[in-house]
Design a protein around this motif. Structure first.
Motif, PDB file in Angstrom:
ATOM      1  N   TRP A 181       0.836  -1.203   0.000  1.00  0.00           N
ATOM      2  CA  TRP A 181       0.000   0.000   0.000  1.00  0.00           C
ATOM      3  C   TRP A 181       0.868   1.249   0.000  1.00  0.00           C
ATOM      4  CZ3 TRP A 181      -0.090   3.844   3.751  1.00  0.00           C
ATOM      5  CH2 TRP A 181      -1.074   4.830   3.562  1.00  0.00           C
ATOM      6  N   TRP A 182       1.926   1.243   0.815  1.00  0.00           N
ATOM      7  CA  TRP A 182       2.794   2.401   0.910  1.00  0.00           C
ATOM      8  C   TRP A 182       3.526   2.669  -0.404  1.00  0.00           C
ATOM      9  CZ3 TRP A 182       3.462   6.523   3.804  1.00  0.00           C
ATOM     10  CH2 TRP A 182       4.630   7.268   3.655  1.00  0.00           C
ATOM     11  N   GLY A 183       4.031   1.620  -1.048  1.00  0.00           N
ATOM     12  CA  GLY A 183       4.707   1.792  -2.324  1.00  0.00           C
ATOM     13  C   GLY A 183       3.793   2.405  -3.364  1.00  0.00           C
ATOM     14  N   ARG A 184       2.537   1.964  -3.355  1.00  0.00           N
ATOM     15  CA  ARG A 184       1.572   2.540  -4.310  1.00  0.00           C
ATOM     16  C   ARG A 184       1.254   3.987  -3.955  1.00  0.00           C
ATOM     17  NH1 ARG A 184      -4.328   1.750  -5.683  1.00  0.00           N
ATOM     18  NH2 ARG A 184      -4.371   2.033  -7.948  1.00  0.00           N
ATOM     19  N   LEU A 185       1.215   4.314  -2.663  1.00  0.00           N
ATOM     20  CA  LEU A 185       1.009   5.702  -2.268  1.00  0.00           C
ATOM     21  C   LEU A 185       2.136   6.580  -2.799  1.00  0.00           C
ATOM     22  CD1 LEU A 185      -0.544   7.870  -0.679  1.00  0.00           C
ATOM     23  CD2 LEU A 185       0.805   7.230   1.332  1.00  0.00           C
ATOM     24  N   GLU A 186       3.362   6.097  -2.725  1.00  0.00           N
ATOM     25  CA  GLU A 186       4.478   6.851  -3.297  1.00  0.00           C
ATOM     26  C   GLU A 186       4.230   7.118  -4.783  1.00  0.00           C
ATOM     27  OE1 GLU A 186       8.088   4.721  -2.616  1.00  0.00           O
ATOM     28  OE2 GLU A 186       7.996   4.906  -0.433  1.00  0.00           O
ATOM     29  N   ARG A 187       3.872   6.064  -5.525  1.00  0.00           N
ATOM     30  CA  ARG A 187       3.697   6.205  -6.972  1.00  0.00           C
ATOM     31  C   ARG A 187       2.523   7.107  -7.323  1.00  0.00           C
ATOM     32  NH1 ARG A 187       4.528   0.701  -6.241  1.00  0.00           N
ATOM     33  NH2 ARG A 187       2.355   0.168  -6.743  1.00  0.00           N
ATOM     34  N   LEU A 188       1.436   7.025  -6.537  1.00  0.00           N
ATOM     35  CA  LEU A 188       0.255   7.828  -6.827  1.00  0.00           C
ATOM     36  C   LEU A 188       0.427   9.286  -6.407  1.00  0.00           C
ATOM     37  CD1 LEU A 188      -2.581   5.345  -5.759  1.00  0.00           C
ATOM     38  CD2 LEU A 188      -1.949   6.008  -8.087  1.00  0.00           C
ATOM     39  N   SER A 189       1.339   9.540  -5.478  1.00  0.00           N
ATOM     40  CA  SER A 189       1.565  10.915  -5.029  1.00  0.00           C
ATOM     41  C   SER A 189       2.325  11.711  -6.091  1.00  0.00           C
ATOM     42  CB  SER A 189       2.353  10.913  -3.718  1.00  0.00           C
ATOM     43  OG  SER A 189       1.654  10.277  -2.689  1.00  0.00           O
ATOM     44  N   TYR A 190       3.438  11.180  -6.527  1.00  0.00           N
ATOM     45  CA  TYR A 190       4.315  11.839  -7.490  1.00  0.00           C
ATOM     46  C   TYR A 190       4.972  10.786  -8.368  1.00  0.00           C
ATOM     47  CZ  TYR A 190       4.736  16.219  -4.694  1.00  0.00           C
ATOM     48  OH  TYR A 190       4.530  17.380  -4.014  1.00  0.00           O
ATOM     49  N   GLY A 191       5.436  11.219  -9.537  1.00  0.00           N
ATOM     50  CA  GLY A 191       6.441  10.461 -10.251  1.00  0.00           C
ATOM     51  C   GLY A 191       7.789  10.736  -9.607  1.00  0.00           C
ATOM     52  N   PRO A 192       8.802   9.913  -9.868  1.00  0.00           N
ATOM     53  CA  PRO A 192      10.103  10.105  -9.208  1.00  0.00           C
ATOM     54  C   PRO A 192      10.718  11.480  -9.433  1.00  0.00           C
ATOM     55  CG  PRO A 192      10.006   7.973 -10.309  1.00  0.00           C
ATOM     56  CD  PRO A 192       8.784   8.721 -10.729  1.00  0.00           C
ATOM     57  N   GLY A 193      10.617  12.000 -10.652  1.00  0.00           N
ATOM     58  CA  GLY A 193      11.209  13.309 -10.941  1.00  0.00           C
ATOM     59  C   GLY A 193      10.555  14.423 -10.147  1.00  0.00           C
ATOM     60  N   ASN A 194       9.224  14.415 -10.085  1.00  0.00           N
ATOM     61  CA  ASN A 194       8.518  15.444  -9.337  1.00  0.00           C
ATOM     62  C   ASN A 194       8.768  15.303  -7.828  1.00  0.00           C
ATOM     63  OD1 ASN A 194       7.480  16.690 -11.564  1.00  0.00           O
ATOM     64  ND2 ASN A 194       5.493  15.688 -11.480  1.00  0.00           N
ATOM     65  N   ALA A 195       8.834  14.052  -7.347  1.00  0.00           N
ATOM     66  CA  ALA A 195       9.138  13.839  -5.928  1.00  0.00           C
ATOM     67  C   ALA A 195      10.510  14.400  -5.582  1.00  0.00           C
ATOM     68  CB  ALA A 195       9.072  12.347  -5.599  1.00  0.00           C
ATOM     69  N   LEU A 196      11.468  14.189  -6.468  1.00  0.00           N
ATOM     70  CA  LEU A 196      12.819  14.693  -6.240  1.00  0.00           C
ATOM     71  C   LEU A 196      12.838  16.223  -6.243  1.00  0.00           C
ATOM     72  CD1 LEU A 196      15.752  13.905  -5.816  1.00  0.00           C
ATOM     73  CD2 LEU A 196      16.029  13.775  -8.299  1.00  0.00           C
ATOM     74  N   ALA A 197      12.077  16.824  -7.182  1.00  0.00           N
ATOM     75  CA  ALA A 197      12.010  18.284  -7.243  1.00  0.00           C
ATOM     76  C   ALA A 197      11.358  18.848  -5.981  1.00  0.00           C
ATOM     77  CB  ALA A 197      11.239  18.718  -8.486  1.00  0.00           C
ATOM     78  N   TYR A 198      10.287  18.195  -5.504  1.00  0.00           N
ATOM     79  CA  TYR A 198       9.614  18.638  -4.277  1.00  0.00           C
ATOM     80  C   TYR A 198      10.587  18.566  -3.097  1.00  0.00           C
ATOM     81  CZ  TYR A 198       6.301  18.704  -0.360  1.00  0.00           C
ATOM     82  OH  TYR A 198       5.649  19.000   0.807  1.00  0.00           O
ATOM     83  N   PHE A 199      11.301  17.457  -3.012  1.00  0.00           N
ATOM     84  CA  PHE A 199      12.239  17.264  -1.903  1.00  0.00           C
ATOM     85  C   PHE A 199      13.316  18.352  -1.910  1.00  0.00           C
ATOM     86  CE2 PHE A 199      16.397  15.441  -0.732  1.00  0.00           C
ATOM     87  CZ  PHE A 199      16.185  15.279   0.633  1.00  0.00           C
ATOM     88  N   ARG A 200      13.854  18.648  -3.084  1.00  0.00           N
ATOM     89  CA  ARG A 200      14.923  19.645  -3.165  1.00  0.00           C
ATOM     90  C   ARG A 200      14.396  21.039  -2.844  1.00  0.00           C
ATOM     91  NH1 ARG A 200      17.715  16.916  -8.521  1.00  0.00           N
ATOM     92  NH2 ARG A 200      19.251  15.642  -7.379  1.00  0.00           N
ATOM     93  N   MET A 201      13.170  21.341  -3.301  1.00  0.00           N
ATOM     94  CA  MET A 201      12.577  22.627  -2.968  1.00  0.00           C
ATOM     95  C   MET A 201      12.341  22.742  -1.464  1.00  0.00           C
ATOM     96  SD  MET A 201       8.879  24.226  -4.072  1.00  0.00           S
ATOM     97  CE  MET A 201       8.017  23.128  -2.936  1.00  0.00           C
ATOM     98  N   ASN A 202      11.825  21.672  -0.885  1.00  0.00           N
ATOM     99  CA  ASN A 202      11.518  21.679   0.537  1.00  0.00           C
ATOM    100  C   ASN A 202      12.779  21.854   1.386  1.00  0.00           C
ATOM    101  OD1 ASN A 202       8.920  21.527   1.794  1.00  0.00           O
ATOM    102  ND2 ASN A 202       9.649  19.756   2.944  1.00  0.00           N
ATOM    103  N   ALA A 203      13.892  21.324   0.882  1.00  0.00           N
ATOM    104  CA  ALA A 203      15.145  21.416   1.625  1.00  0.00           C
ATOM    105  C   ALA A 203      15.659  22.849   1.726  1.00  0.00           C
ATOM    106  CB  ALA A 203      16.201  20.525   0.980  1.00  0.00           C
ATOM    107  N   GLN A 204      15.112  23.756   0.892  1.00  0.00           N
ATOM    108  CA  GLN A 204      15.545  25.147   0.919  1.00  0.00           C
ATOM    109  C   GLN A 204      14.705  26.016   1.851  1.00  0.00           C
ATOM    110  OE1 GLN A 204      18.367  25.776  -0.710  1.00  0.00           O
ATOM    111  NE2 GLN A 204      18.318  23.633  -1.392  1.00  0.00           N
ATOM    112  N   ILE A 205      13.589  25.467   2.342  1.00  0.00           N
ATOM    113  CA  ILE A 205      12.635  26.258   3.128  1.00  0.00           C
ATOM    114  C   ILE A 205      13.209  26.582   4.513  1.00  0.00           C
ATOM    115  CG2 ILE A 205      10.387  26.141   4.301  1.00  0.00           C
ATOM    116  CD1 ILE A 205       9.361  24.571   1.896  1.00  0.00           C
ATOM    117  N   ASP A 206      12.952  27.800   4.952  1.00  0.00           N
ATOM    118  CA  ASP A 206      13.330  28.231   6.297  1.00  0.00           C
ATOM    119  C   ASP A 206      12.281  29.241   6.762  1.00  0.00           C
ATOM    120  OD1 ASP A 206      14.434  29.269   8.626  1.00  0.00           O
ATOM    121  OD2 ASP A 206      16.486  29.246   7.846  1.00  0.00           O
ATOM    122  N   VAL A 207      11.441  28.841   7.728  1.00  0.00           N
ATOM    123  CA  VAL A 207      10.365  29.725   8.195  1.00  0.00           C
ATOM    124  C   VAL A 207      10.649  30.257   9.596  1.00  0.00           C
ATOM    125  CG1 VAL A 207       8.606  28.643   6.741  1.00  0.00           C
ATOM    126  CG2 VAL A 207       9.001  27.757   9.066  1.00  0.00           C
TER     127      VAL A 207
END
Length: 427
Positions: A181-207
């Motif tokens: 179920w978890w693996g499918r949640l990963e796939r349904l949330s994002y494709g790998p490229g978009n997940a990687l882009a989200y992760f890199r963007m999130n790593a820059q956040i500072d609130v």
């Protein structure tokens, strides 16, 4: 039944959302990296988590732009556009102000929304989140550059396999059904490229700089032994948001719906409503249903690994459909068998009969056992002598037979279910 998925329009983008419950307070669950408003209901522990939130609120869940069932985004949206999307959902459901529940990676966006739109935010709940991702001298509990590089590599090479489960839910890492179920949640949330882009963007956040501007009631929750998130993040948030309440709970799992989710939900409910639910009972009367595929070892050997796995998946889908239809609660899946609980024995028997017929259509025979008795509640699991008896009843059932204990027979006298006496058996 799944809640209805609808769409709110944010500019030209459609944002998928659902509304569940009719409580006195609107509560927006802000998703993180892993999100799909329909698939999340397929995991019993997540569904129970959402149902509990909806029991004291009008719960609003949504997929962020570019994720799940919302429109895909050619570029990841900046935080301002993400906030616009939230406002579009609020407008679509006629909500003037709501409490926000930011989970993990969604915390910074929830923080920014609360600071930017206090007129639409009545309370803020932050779970296992952070003010920034990266470590530095005055923020030592952040991630190192080496860790971030390695995590990015894992997203690029292993996304969709369920490989991240051991990091966010170690107590369920060996649960094959949950891993699928978890693996499918990963796939349904994002494709790998978009997940990687989200992760890199999130790593820059500072609130950090906006934390002192938050003037609304805030609850910060953290499991102290969370293997994925250092509790220093939550302590920092609580120390820098005026009047924030910090609650630290035991547990190693990062996902809030894994482990003792009731401890988290109790805190959220009391914070938002002023009322703490009474202590749960650790022993309740329930009906347990065990099912097991007949001749599974021989069948697996004859079919081979791949064909057997495909057959098991079809079997699991059919069983879960019947459990949902008869209001059964899946407790455990052990290879080729299921353990489920019901609040009434008649529904359990009819569900067992339906499962026997449903799986016969794919060439599978199961045996089933039903017993009613007092069970011990152990988090998401159940135990005790009643569970032992239920397993024993199932073990002596014949192929395609539903076997019930005498307690089941005695409790369904007016349900129109016929029984054949099979004599006395030792448990």
């Amino acid at each position: 039944m799944l809640p209805e998925t609808r769409y709110a329009k944010s500019g030209d983008v459609h944002i998928a959302y659902q509304v569940v419950g009719d409580g006195p307070i609107d509560l927006v669950l802000v998703p993180g990296l892993f999100t799909h408003v329909e698939h999340q209901w397929e995991e019993p522990s997540f569904a129970r988590f959402l149902d509990r939130l909806a029991s004291f609120s009008r719960l609003i869940v949504f997929d962020a732009r570019g994720t799940g069932l919302s429109d895909q985004a050619p570029e990841l949206p900046p935080m301002e556009e993400q906030m616009d999307d939230v406002q579009a959902v609020l407008d679509a459901v006629a909500c003037s102000s709501a409490a926000f529940f930011g989970l993990s990676q969604a915390g910074p966006m929830a923080i920014l929304f609360a600071a930017s739109h206090p007129e639409r935010t009545r309370a803020l709940v932050l779970y296992a989140t952070y003010a920034r991702v990266r470590s530095q001298d005055d923020y030592p509990w952040g991630r190192s550059a080496e860790w971030l590089d390695d995590y990015a590599r894992q997203i690029d090479q292993e996304w969709g396999s369920g490989a991240f489960l051991s990091q966010v839910a170690p107590t369920r890492a060996e649960d094959e059904s949950f891993r699928r179920w978890w693996g499918r949640l990963e796939r349904l949330s994002y494709g790998p490229g978009n997940a990687l882009a989200y992760f890199r963007m999130n790593a820059q956040i500072d609130v950090r700089s906006i934390l002192p501007t938050i003037q609304i009631p805030t609850l910060v929750i953290q499991r102290v032994d969370d293997v994925y998130r250092n509790p220093g993040h939550s302590r920092y948030l609580a120390a820098h948001i005026a009047g924030a309440k910090l609650v630290e709970l035991p547990g190693v799992d990062h996902l809030p719906y894994v482990g003792d989710s009731d401890a988290i939900l109790d805190e959220v409910q009391e914070f938002l409503t002023g009322v703490r639910p009474p202590p749960g009972h650790d022993r309740v009367l329930a009906t347990v249903l065990f099912t097991d595929i007949v001749g599974s070892t021989e069948r697996a050997s004859a079919l081979g690994d791949r064909a057997w796995k495909e057959l098991l998946q079809r079997h699991h889908v059919l069983v879960r459909q019947e459990l949902a239809r008869f209001r059964g609660q899946e407790v455990d899946t052990t290879g080729d068998g299921f353990l489920a609980t019901f609040d009434g024995p008649a529904r359990a028997v009819r569900c067992a009969q339906a499962i026997v017929e449903a799986v016969r259509a794919i060439g599978v025979e199961v045996r089933a056992g039903v017993h009613t008795g007092e069970v011990e509640l152990m988090g998401e699991r159940v135990g005790g002598i009643a569970v032992h008896i239920g397993a024993r009843v199932a073990a002596i059932a014949a192929p395609s037979q539903v076997r019930g204990s005498s307690s089941v027979k005695d409790l369904v006298v007016a349900a129109g279910i016929g029984f054949e006496d099979r004599g006395t058996q030792a448990a």
